[in-house]
Design a protein around this motif. Structure first.
Motif, PDB file in Angstrom:
ATOM      1  N   MET A   1     -54.874   3.593 125.989  1.00 19.62           N
ATOM      2  CA  MET A   1     -54.401   5.112 125.338  1.00 19.62           C
ATOM      3  C   MET A   1     -54.087   6.371 126.124  1.00 19.62           C
ATOM      4  SD  MET A   1     -58.188   5.693 123.426  1.00 19.62           S
ATOM      5  CE  MET A   1     -59.030   4.674 122.758  1.00 19.62           C
TER       6      MET A   1
ATOM      7  N   THR B   1     -50.913   8.391 126.629  1.00 23.58           N
ATOM      8  CA  THR B   1     -49.700   8.667 125.825  1.00 23.58           C
ATOM      9  C   THR B   1     -48.257   8.112 125.718  1.00 23.58           C
ATOM     10  OG1 THR B   1     -50.390  11.600 126.938  1.00 23.58           O
ATOM     11  CG2 THR B   1     -48.051  10.865 125.952  1.00 23.58           C
TER      12      THR B   1
ATOM     13  N   SER C   1     -49.499   4.717 124.739  1.00 29.57           N
ATOM     14  CA  SER C   1     -48.460   4.073 124.124  1.00 29.57           C
ATOM     15  C   SER C   1     -48.486   4.701 122.902  1.00 29.57           C
ATOM     16  CB  SER C   1     -50.155   4.012 124.243  1.00 29.57           C
ATOM     17  OG  SER C   1     -50.958   3.942 123.985  1.00 29.57           O
ATOM     18  N   LEU C   2     -49.012   5.710 122.791  1.00 23.29           N
ATOM     19  CA  LEU C   2     -48.654   6.483 121.380  1.00 23.29           C
ATOM     20  C   LEU C   2     -47.035   6.948 121.251  1.00 23.29           C
ATOM     21  CD1 LEU C   2     -51.394   9.457 121.628  1.00 23.29           C
ATOM     22  CD2 LEU C   2     -51.268   8.052 119.752  1.00 23.29           C
TER      23      LEU C   2
ATOM     24  N   SER D   1     -44.595   3.021 119.483  1.00 24.54           N
ATOM     25  CA  SER D   1     -44.122   2.670 118.385  1.00 24.54           C
ATOM     26  C   SER D   1     -42.945   3.354 118.026  1.00 24.54           C
ATOM     27  CB  SER D   1     -45.269   2.367 117.993  1.00 24.54           C
ATOM     28  OG  SER D   1     -45.517   4.117 117.374  1.00 24.54           O
ATOM     29  N   THR D   2     -42.705   4.457 118.084  1.00 23.12           N
ATOM     30  CA  THR D   2     -41.786   5.707 117.977  1.00 23.12           C
ATOM     31  C   THR D   2     -40.056   4.902 118.388  1.00 23.12           C
ATOM     32  OG1 THR D   2     -42.940   7.095 117.161  1.00 23.12           O
ATOM     33  CG2 THR D   2     -40.400   7.695 117.647  1.00 23.12           C
TER      34      THR D   2
ATOM     35  N   ARG E   1     -44.949  21.151 127.619  1.00 20.10           N
ATOM     36  CA  ARG E   1     -45.395  19.604 126.970  1.00 20.10           C
ATOM     37  C   ARG E   1     -44.121  18.681 127.010  1.00 20.10           C
ATOM     38  NH1 ARG E   1     -46.066  23.659 121.417  1.00 20.10           N
ATOM     39  NH2 ARG E   1     -48.510  23.837 121.518  1.00 20.10           N
TER      40      ARG E   1
ATOM     41  N   SER F   1     -43.864  20.126 118.540  1.00 22.76           N
ATOM     42  CA  SER F   1     -44.290  19.039 119.283  1.00 22.76           C
ATOM     43  C   SER F   1     -43.941  19.596 120.921  1.00 22.76           C
ATOM     44  CB  SER F   1     -44.783  17.818 119.740  1.00 22.76           C
ATOM     45  OG  SER F   1     -45.001  16.989 118.206  1.00 22.76           O
TER      46      SER F   1
ATOM     47  N   ASN G   1     -39.313   8.716 106.619  1.00 24.58           N
ATOM     48  CA  ASN G   1     -40.730   9.088 106.542  1.00 24.58           C
ATOM     49  C   ASN G   1     -41.112   9.241 105.448  1.00 24.58           C
ATOM     50  OD1 ASN G   1     -41.401   6.840 108.458  1.00 24.58           O
ATOM     51  ND2 ASN G   1     -41.928   9.088 110.284  1.00 24.58           N
TER      52      ASN G   1
ATOM     53  N   THR H   1     -52.206  14.955 126.900  1.00 25.93           N
ATOM     54  CA  THR H   1     -51.997  13.646 124.997  1.00 25.93           C
ATOM     55  C   THR H   1     -53.033  15.560 124.343  1.00 25.93           C
ATOM     56  OG1 THR H   1     -52.297  12.282 125.546  1.00 25.93           O
ATOM     57  CG2 THR H   1     -52.503  12.390 123.294  1.00 25.93           C
TER      58      THR H   1
ATOM     59  N   LEU I   1     -50.113  18.131 123.778  1.00 25.66           N
ATOM     60  CA  LEU I   1     -48.899  17.653 122.829  1.00 25.66           C
ATOM     61  C   LEU I   1     -49.074  18.005 121.009  1.00 25.66           C
ATOM     62  CD1 LEU I   1     -47.776  13.893 124.380  1.00 25.66           C
ATOM     63  CD2 LEU I   1     -46.476  16.408 123.536  1.00 25.66           C
TER      64      LEU I   1
ATOM     65  N   ARG J   1     -51.771  20.095 119.881  1.00 22.67           N
ATOM     66  CA  ARG J   1     -51.953  21.242 119.712  1.00 22.67           C
ATOM     67  C   ARG J   1     -51.581  22.193 118.455  1.00 22.67           C
ATOM     68  NH1 ARG J   1     -54.754  23.549 124.044  1.00 22.67           N
ATOM     69  NH2 ARG J   1     -56.416  22.290 123.419  1.00 22.67           N
TER      70      ARG J   1
ATOM     71  N   VAL K   1     -58.506   6.483 115.684  1.00 22.12           N
ATOM     72  CA  VAL K   1     -58.259   5.569 116.465  1.00 22.12           C
ATOM     73  C   VAL K   1     -57.888   4.526 115.674  1.00 22.12           C
ATOM     74  CG1 VAL K   1     -59.132   3.709 118.066  1.00 22.12           C
ATOM     75  CG2 VAL K   1     -60.167   6.396 118.481  1.00 22.12           C
TER      76      VAL K   1
ATOM     77  N   ARG L   1     -56.334   0.397 119.654  1.00 17.26           N
ATOM     78  CA  ARG L   1     -56.987   0.899 120.580  1.00 17.26           C
ATOM     79  C   ARG L   1     -55.343   2.297 120.717  1.00 17.26           C
ATOM     80  NH1 ARG L   1     -59.107  -0.727 125.864  1.00 17.26           N
ATOM     81  NH2 ARG L   1     -57.152  -2.903 125.210  1.00 17.26           N
ATOM     82  N   ARG L   2     -54.761   2.249 119.784  1.00 17.12           N
ATOM     83  CA  ARG L   2     -53.974   4.336 120.013  1.00 17.12           C
ATOM     84  C   ARG L   2     -54.361   4.952 119.561  1.00 17.12           C
ATOM     85  NH1 ARG L   2     -48.706   1.259 117.607  1.00 17.12           N
ATOM     86  NH2 ARG L   2     -47.797   0.510 119.741  1.00 17.12           N
ATOM     87  N   MET L   3     -54.519   5.899 119.547  1.00 14.90           N
ATOM     88  CA  MET L   3     -55.492   7.208 118.882  1.00 14.90           C
ATOM     89  C   MET L   3     -55.042   8.436 118.687  1.00 14.90           C
ATOM     90  SD  MET L   3     -56.525   9.637 121.363  1.00 14.90           S
ATOM     91  CE  MET L   3     -55.594   9.877 122.595  1.00 14.90           C
ATOM     92  N   LEU L   4     -55.079   9.873 117.749  1.00  8.42           N
ATOM     93  CA  LEU L   4     -54.943  10.403 117.333  1.00  8.42           C
ATOM     94  C   LEU L   4     -56.260  11.550 118.442  1.00  8.42           C
ATOM     95  CD1 LEU L   4     -52.898  10.571 114.296  1.00  8.42           C
ATOM     96  CD2 LEU L   4     -52.057  11.112 116.489  1.00  8.42           C
TER      97      LEU L   4
ATOM     98  N   PHE M   1     -46.617   9.811 107.835  1.00 12.49           N
ATOM     99  CA  PHE M   1     -46.283   8.136 107.811  1.00 12.49           C
ATOM    100  C   PHE M   1     -45.702   8.232 109.814  1.00 12.49           C
ATOM    101  CE2 PHE M   1     -44.730   6.535 103.412  1.00 12.49           C
ATOM    102  CZ  PHE M   1     -46.211   5.437 103.301  1.00 12.49           C
ATOM    103  N   THR M   2     -45.462   9.327 109.579  1.00 16.94           N
ATOM    104  CA  THR M   2     -45.240   9.619 111.344  1.00 16.94           C
ATOM    105  C   THR M   2     -46.461   9.338 112.228  1.00 16.94           C
ATOM    106  OG1 THR M   2     -43.262  11.099 110.809  1.00 16.94           O
ATOM    107  CG2 THR M   2     -44.264  11.399 113.372  1.00 16.94           C
TER     108      THR M   2
ATOM    109  N   ILE N   1     -47.598   5.375 111.874  1.00 18.86           N
ATOM    110  CA  ILE N   1     -46.514   4.114 112.747  1.00 18.86           C
ATOM    111  C   ILE N   1     -47.205   4.559 114.485  1.00 18.86           C
ATOM    112  CG2 ILE N   1     -44.082   3.779 113.950  1.00 18.86           C
ATOM    113  CD1 ILE N   1     -43.472   5.689 110.712  1.00 18.86           C
ATOM    114  N   SER N   2     -47.644   5.441 114.572  1.00 22.15           N
ATOM    115  CA  SER N   2     -48.284   5.663 116.264  1.00 22.15           C
ATOM    116  C   SER N   2     -49.389   4.695 116.581  1.00 22.15           C
ATOM    117  CB  SER N   2     -48.485   7.465 115.741  1.00 22.15           C
ATOM    118  OG  SER N   2     -47.007   8.328 116.145  1.00 22.15           O
TER     119      SER N   2
ATOM    120  N   ASP O   1     -51.083   0.253 108.741  1.00 20.27           N
ATOM    121  CA  ASP O   1     -49.789   0.543 107.595  1.00 20.27           C
ATOM    122  C   ASP O   1     -50.727   0.770 106.023  1.00 20.27           C
ATOM    123  OD1 ASP O   1     -48.159   0.254 106.706  1.00 20.27           O
ATOM    124  OD2 ASP O   1     -48.385  -2.460 105.532  1.00 20.27           O
TER     125      ASP O   1
END
Lengths: 220, 220
Positions: A1, A3, A5-6, A9-10, A84, A110, A204, B3, B6, B8, B79, B83-86, B105-106, B109-110, B114
């Motif tokens: 978890m 930053t 790994s977030l 993918s991008t 940031r 961001s 997107n 994180t 980033l 907020r 999540v 285990r990627r999460m916002l 979609f952004t 993808i993070s 899908d």
């Protein structure tokens, strides 16, 4: 978890390429390659050394569609005001006369940077940022932009579409989120391959990954 | 450089509203409110209690443009697989019969999810995710979607545009990144205010923040 790994993918989406045939066009229609540019950085030779150490050079990784260009193995951290940051932003090569950071608006929001839309290289008066590498830091006084959507082509493609270098075209992407992007800058020269560059926000928004067709349209 | 910091700025953009007059329309043209929905969650009463504790209710914060709806004070962590999460996704109220997670979609993808494009409420067969609150965890078996772009209006607006509930319209945003979004779903009823909902990818692709004009267009 983390930053990182977030973000990965991008990063892996850097300049993905999608080839789609024109719908309903003549059979002579050239193949159109659609590339989605994720956030990336161009650096000067001097800044490569400042960030990666004295004598450092970029290490070419994945070749890009246009001959001679590549995603480098190197990444940098991009830091905005109020600390940031985006931890892992890909460097593209080869090096350039000016360093430049190309971000989608989702990224600039961001970071808290109010970046303008600019064609590549037109960075006068744009905001700066801090780049952090494994061996050093560079403070850019300018160079953060959202790259203006554009289409590369050679002179035969330009003749096919009835456009010339500097003209504008529209791009219609037919998908579950059908969208027409206007005012793509035509960058025509003798040797470029036919390729549209849009950013991740645009890709997107239009769901380019699941597009049924794409069409370049000459503007009035 | 956490994180959360980033994230907020995006959270604060929940359903920003931009009012722009129609260009060139008759003076009777209704005011069009453009709202950009950042990622958010709708919850059932049961899931509010599971996430925020027995007896918990949503705390209304900022009212949304449509009467009776609000951004709650509560946020959850979303999540995805691997285990990627916002970390901080806003809950919107009031509660609903089904929980639903609306992402750009952004975001998907993070997260590595899908998600399909769906109108709100049509969640059968969509992917799930895990929601984490301060007092508990909920595993959604479905409900993660990208919300289909749409326009709310009352029956007088529908008559003005010559459309009816369920029809499709186009939206042209004139800006430094002029873009036309097709197939906006018309959601017309007796009481809704005139309001377009697009997501952050769409708003950023079209640079809605700096738009000169927006226009709703009836589709053929």
């Amino acid at each position: 978890m983390s930053t990182v790994s977030l973000d990965r993918s991008t990063v892996e989406r850097i300049v993905r390429e999608i080839v789609l045939r024109h719908g309903g066009g003549p059979s002579s229609a050239p193949n159109l390659v659609m590339s989605i540019s994720a956030r990336h950085v161009h650096l000067t030779d001097e800044h490569v050394e400042a960030l990666f150490g004295p004598g450092a050079k970029l290490t070419p990784g994945k070749p890009l569609y246009q001959d001679g260009f590549y995603a480098a193995e190197e990444t940098v951290m991009v830091v905005g005001p109020r600390r940031r940051m985006l931890p892992t932003v890909r460097v593209l090569g080869p090096t350039r006369p000016f360093s430049q950071v190309e971000l989608a608006f989702t990224d600039t929001i961001s970071l808290g940077i109010d970046a303008p839309v600019r064609p590549s290289g037109k960075i006068d008066g744009t905001p700066g940022c801090v780049l952090v590498g494994p061996k050093g830091v560079v403070e850019l006084t300018q160079g953060v932009i959202r790259a203006e959507r554009h289409v590369h082509m050679n002179l035969e493609h330009a003749a096919y579409y009835g456009v010339k270098n500097g003209d504008r075209m529209s791009l219609r992407i037919e998908s579950s989120c059908t969208t027409t992007f206007e005012d793509l800058l035509v960058r025509a020269d003798k040797t470029s391959k036919l390729e549209v560059h849009i950013d991740t926000d645009e890709g997107n928004a239009a769901d380019l990954d699941h597009a049924k067709s794409v069409k370049l349209i000459r503007q009035k």
